[in-house]
Motif scaffolding. Structure first.
Motif, PDB file in Angstrom:
ATOM      1  N   GLY A   1       9.788  16.056 -61.135  1.00 37.10           N
ATOM      2  CA  GLY A   1      10.573  16.261 -60.952  1.00 37.10           C
ATOM      3  C   GLY A   1      11.485  15.442 -62.041  1.00 37.10           C
ATOM      4  O   GLY A   1      10.911  14.302 -62.083  1.00 37.10           O
TER       5      GLY A   1
ATOM      6  N   LYS B   1      13.545  17.291 -55.196  1.00 38.82           N
ATOM      7  CA  LYS B   1      13.399  17.116 -56.410  1.00 38.82           C
ATOM      8  C   LYS B   1      12.310  16.779 -57.595  1.00 38.82           C
ATOM      9  O   LYS B   1      12.198  17.213 -58.570  1.00 38.82           O
ATOM     10  N   GLY B   2      11.084  16.671 -56.459  1.00 32.85           N
ATOM     11  CA  GLY B   2       9.780  16.001 -57.078  1.00 32.85           C
ATOM     12  C   GLY B   2       9.655  15.565 -57.674  1.00 32.85           C
ATOM     13  O   GLY B   2       9.050  14.611 -58.718  1.00 32.85           O
ATOM     14  N   THR B   3      11.084  14.394 -57.946  1.00 28.01           N
ATOM     15  CA  THR B   3      10.709  12.879 -58.404  1.00 28.01           C
ATOM     16  C   THR B   3       9.200  11.716 -57.654  1.00 28.01           C
ATOM     17  O   THR B   3       8.923  11.221 -58.574  1.00 28.01           O
TER      18      THR B   3
ATOM     19  N   ARG C   1       6.821  13.682 -55.596  1.00 33.10           N
ATOM     20  CA  ARG C   1       5.739  13.617 -56.378  1.00 33.10           C
ATOM     21  C   ARG C   1       5.033  12.823 -58.132  1.00 33.10           C
ATOM     22  O   ARG C   1       4.146  12.167 -58.121  1.00 33.10           O
ATOM     23  N   ALA C   2       5.924  12.828 -58.789  1.00 31.62           N
ATOM     24  CA  ALA C   2       5.871  11.948 -60.302  1.00 31.62           C
ATOM     25  C   ALA C   2       5.980  10.272 -59.715  1.00 31.62           C
ATOM     26  O   ALA C   2       4.609  10.131 -60.778  1.00 31.62           O
ATOM     27  N   LEU C   3       6.210  10.192 -58.480  1.00 31.64           N
ATOM     28  CA  LEU C   3       6.146   8.253 -58.727  1.00 31.64           C
ATOM     29  C   LEU C   3       4.299   8.291 -58.255  1.00 31.64           C
ATOM     30  O   LEU C   3       4.316   7.393 -58.959  1.00 31.64           O
TER      31      LEU C   3
ATOM     32  N   GLU D   1       6.587  20.750 -60.567  1.00 29.33           N
ATOM     33  CA  GLU D   1       6.720  20.551 -59.573  1.00 29.33           C
ATOM     34  C   GLU D   1       7.255  18.795 -60.295  1.00 29.33           C
ATOM     35  O   GLU D   1       7.339  17.765 -58.806  1.00 29.33           O
TER      36      GLU D   1
ATOM     37  N   LYS E   1      14.825   2.273 -60.436  1.00 27.87           N
ATOM     38  CA  LYS E   1      15.540   3.609 -60.440  1.00 27.87           C
ATOM     39  C   LYS E   1      16.537   2.904 -59.447  1.00 27.87           C
ATOM     40  O   LYS E   1      17.329   3.375 -60.335  1.00 27.87           O
TER      41      LYS E   1
ATOM     42  N   GLU F   1      16.051  13.499 -51.320  1.00 30.69           N
ATOM     43  CA  GLU F   1      16.277  14.260 -52.575  1.00 30.69           C
ATOM     44  C   GLU F   1      15.227  14.414 -52.820  1.00 30.69           C
ATOM     45  O   GLU F   1      14.668  14.966 -54.142  1.00 30.69           O
ATOM     46  N   GLU F   2      14.298  12.539 -52.579  1.00 24.60           N
ATOM     47  CA  GLU F   2      13.160  12.749 -54.041  1.00 24.60           C
ATOM     48  C   GLU F   2      12.196  13.827 -53.736  1.00 24.60           C
ATOM     49  O   GLU F   2      11.570  13.640 -54.538  1.00 24.60           O
TER      50      GLU F   2
END
Ligand SMILES: Nc1ncnc2c1ncn2[C@@H]1O[C@H](COP(=O)(O)OP(=O)(O)OP(=O)(O)O)[C@@H](O)[C@H]1O
Ligand SMILES: [Mg+2]
Lengths: 230, 280
Positions: free
Chosen positions: B84, A76-78, A80-82, B82, A10, A72-73
């Motif tokens: 992103g 942006k909530g990225t 959380r997704a990880l 939530e 990424k 930034e991660e």
């Protein structure tokens, strides 16, 4: 390992399009190359620009990019997704931090390559850079974790970056500044980078470096414990 | 597949969910409806183990939500605001990061993008996409592992009707493939069309649940007869025998343009339920 590799992937894909980070990675290496070729002043110390810029580089690039990437991660909530996909916080930090460290080492390689050094000296230079980049990386990550937004992280990292990268340069001109600067790892590393050898370095310098290292790790542990990564 | 038993959640001294229980069997599309702040997102977080309930128990695949293993998590696709997307990365690379995490074959990425109609935008950076396309990419990410269970938090919020329609088709396709879907929405019409069963959530309580038809039938007394007069006036009457004389009087006057019956829909049921609570 797979998770760390995915975070690394990424970062690779993101860096070319992420101006904040790209500029941080490239600015000083490019300036070193350009200045070394463009400026030829009589009696200029050898490797002047490499030495001048390398300290700024290690105080600035890892600090700003890690603070900006981590915050930034989060924002942006990225991140959380990880985490939902099974990435552990330690894996994320190793992937992102490892990438920034590697990127800055590549920049250091350019800088030292365009200087005039012996092979042994190149190795020594890179070792010092590796250490300094690691310190700044930890401080930057602390800022990233503690900030609620990327904006907040930038406004926190800019003053710290000023202190870390410019104090060693100002110390050359002013004795009082030098006394203060002596307590900061960038100043100590500058002494090593600009021609010093380990034998020349006083015990207190090593103590200051160790102290800075402990401070970084302690601060990281404290902030991580208090804020977590989410 | 999914079950909730007496789930309560408080933030500080604010009760957001109070005693929520339900059971969703395999292969069902279940819709949780409710106004903003009802606690829908909070419930999804608890069901998927992202948030601990204050009391009660959530289980998925017969496992307590907070104890799901990584391989069980792969069976669950989650789409919520939530989580992103990487704005500067392309659609393909966004999915690639997660394909690497899950150890999924690269071909699967293309297949999933095609399934949500994003084949033409593989290389486009996500920040350049329209809202509807971003939503599709979020869906694609939730579909990536071919999960048996999907949790979708407002999958069609803010989309135009045509795009929402396409997303409905995607969900029905998932259902056909055997997936169980839990979705939340503000949109009562969407729920009526799409869901096998629904629950109406308001202020942390489930007010009603059942199939959309069942719920509406239970409120059949809300049925109305609408009389449109030639002078553009609309008069509505309860659909009861007592209204007959008045309606026939209007018919006798010859001023009636049209007569409609209006069945209770989820919208009117919800109004009735929350309205009566306000009055009571
Ligand atoms: N972490 C939190 N801390 C405190 N309060 C919270 C927290 N998360 C949610 N709430 C509160 O819980 C209530 C329910 O929030 P929730 O997000 O679940 O509603 P929702 O039904 O998803 O609404 P919407 O339709 O707007 O998405 C809100 O009043 C919100 O302010
Ligand atoms: Mg919500």
């Amino acid at each position: 390992m797979r998770n760390i590799a995915a975070v690394f992937y990424k970062q690779i894909k993101d860096t070319l399009k992420n101006k904040t980070v790209l500029i941080q990675f490239l600015m000083f290496p490019v300036m070193t190359v350009v200045m070394n070729n463009a400026m030829k002043i009589e009696n200029m110390p050898e490797n002047f620009f490499t030495e001048l810029f390398s300290v700024m580089y290690l105080g600035m690039a890892p600090l700003v990019s890690s603070a900006s990437i981590v915050s930034e991660e989060k924002e942006k909530g990225t991140l959380r997704a990880l985490f939902m996909a099974g990435v552990k916080p330690s894996e994320y930090l190793l992937g992102a931090g490892g990438y920034i460290w590697a990127g800055c080492m590549a920049g250091s390689l350019i800088m030292v390559f365009f200087g005039n050094y012996t092979a042994g000296r190149i190795l020594f230079f890179l070792l010092i850079m590796a250490l300094g980049i690691f310190f700044s990386l930890i401080f930057g990550t602390c800022i990233g974790i503690a900030s609620r937004s990327q904006m907040a992280a930038v406004s926190l990292s800019v003053p710290l970056m000023m202190v870390l990268s410019f104090l060693p340069m100002l110390a050359m001109f002013n004795h009082t500044v030098e006394i203060v600067a002596n307590f900061i790892y960038t100043q100590q590393l500058q002494v090593l980078l600009s021609g010093g050898t380990c034998g020349m370095i006083k015990t207190e310098s090593w103590l200051i470096l160790a102290g800075n290292g402990f401070l970084a790790l302690f601060l990281f542990a404290f902030i991580y414990k208090k804020n977590g990564l989410e | 597949m999914i079950s909730a038993e007496h789930i309560k959640k408080t933030f500080g001294d604010r009760e957001v969910l109070r005693d929520i229980s339900f059971r969703i069997p395999r292969g069902e599309i279940f819709g949780l409806l409710g106004p903003s702040g009802a606690g829908k997102t909070t419930l999804i977080k608890i069901l998927t183990g992202q948030l601990a309930a204050t009391s009660g128990q959530a289980s998925i695949l017969d496992t307590r939500a907070e104890k799901l293993t990584m391989s069980q998590r792969r069976e669950i696709g989650i789409m919520m605001d939530e989580f992103g997307l990487y704005g500067r990365l392309s659609c393909y690379d966004n999915l690639k990061v997660f394909a690497l995490l899950y150890g999924i074959d690269r071909r699967e990425i293309r297949k999933t993008l095609a399934a949500v109609g994003l084949s033409g935008s593989e290389k486009a950076p996500v920040e350049k996409l329209s809202k509807g396309m971003k939503n599709r990419l979020r869906l694609a990410r939730a579909f990536l592992t071919n999960p048996r269970i999907l949790f979708l938090d407002e999958p069609t919020a803010g989309l135009d009707p045509a795009t929402a329609e396409e997303i409905h088709a995607l969900l029905l396709e998932r259902k056909r493939l055997g997936a169980t879907v839990f979705l939340t929405t503000h949109n009562m019409t969407e729920a009526e069309k799409l869901c096998d069963r629904i629950a109406l959530l308001d202020k942390g309580h489930i007010l009603e649940s059942g199939s959309p038809q069942e719920v509406c039938r239970r409120y059949n007394r809300l049925k109305q007869i609408l009389v449109h007069l030639s002078d553009e006036r609309d008069i509505s009457f309860p659909a009861v025998p007592a209204s007959a004389p008045e309606i026939s009087a209007l018919l006798a006057e010859g001023t009636v343009e049209t007569i409609h019956s209006s069945e209770p829909n989820l919208e009117s049921v919800f109004m009735e339920l929350t309205g009566s609570k306000l009055n009571g």
